[in-house]
Design a protein around this motif. Structure first.
Motif, PDB file in Angstrom:
ATOM      1  N   PRO A 143      -6.186  -1.309  -0.704  1.00 22.44           N
ATOM      2  CA  PRO A 143      -4.876  -1.697   0.264  1.00 22.44           C
ATOM      3  C   PRO A 143      -4.965  -2.910  -1.019  1.00 22.44           C
TER       4      PRO A 143
ATOM      5  N   SER B 186       0.944  -1.130   0.187  1.00 24.40           N
ATOM      6  CA  SER B 186       0.272   0.123   0.112  1.00 24.40           C
ATOM      7  C   SER B 186       0.989   1.043   0.167  1.00 24.40           C
TER       8      SER B 186
ATOM      9  N   LYS C  38      -3.201   6.938   2.005  1.00 26.92           N
ATOM     10  CA  LYS C  38      -3.818   5.940   3.420  1.00 26.92           C
ATOM     11  C   LYS C  38      -5.540   6.210   2.614  1.00 26.92           C
ATOM     12  N   GLY C  39      -6.509   4.992   2.980  1.00 27.03           N
ATOM     13  CA  GLY C  39      -7.586   5.059   2.428  1.00 27.03           C
ATOM     14  C   GLY C  39      -7.619   4.556   0.864  1.00 27.03           C
TER      15      GLY C  39
END
Length: 156
Positions: free
Chosen positions: A99, A91, A95-96
């Motif tokens: 993945p 990843s 972030k978010g």
């Protein structure tokens, strides 16, 4: 009777046009979910980041590679085995985001040569998002150049 049917169809057309215009006006900017969207289960991105190891995808890659070579390129080339399997990144983006586990391996191919395989495992990337999925590219076998140059687009 025909006149009444025409009136009903015309009224329905006008009503649906008004609804579509209202929806289109809102879709240009960020907005909250409307009553139609709230009626459907929308849970949002609930990723847990639980992805299998790089080795777990090798069987799927082998199977799909053989199938693709036979079906689209009229070739009987197969992957016989792998070595130097390693994780490249996990990843690496913001972030978010979904993945992904990026991996690399060296494949022993039935031509007698070794080829680098770049691939990534995606959470909820399998059939209908029910399980993890894998996207791969074997350097030298990207005949339609989807991941050109040299499978670089299958890396982070």
């Amino acid at each position: 009777m025909v006149r009444q049917m025409f009136r009903i169809v015309s009224l329905a057309s006008v009503a649906s046009a008004v609804v579509l215009m209202a929806w289109a006006a809102q879709s240009g900017s960020a907005r909250a979910a409307g009553w139609i969207e709230k009626g459907i289960y929308l849970s949002g991105p609930n990723y847990d980041g639980d992805l299998p190891s790089c080795e777990a995808a090798l069987g799927e890659i082998t199977s799909r590679f053989e199938s693709t070579q036979a079906r689209f390129w009229n070739s009987n080339v197969q992957i016989l085995g792998y070595e130097r399997v390693r994780e490249v990144a996990y990843s690496p983006w913001a972030k978010g985001t979904v993945p992904r586990r990026f991996c690399s391996a060296v494949a022993d191919v039935s031509t007698g040569r070794k080829h680098v395989v770049n691939y990534y495992i995606t959470e909820d990337g399998g059939m209908i998002g029910a399980t993890w999925g894998v996207t791969y590219c074997v350097v030298g076998f990207d005949s339609n150049m989807v991941y050109s140059p040299a499978c670089k687009m299958a890396r982070p």
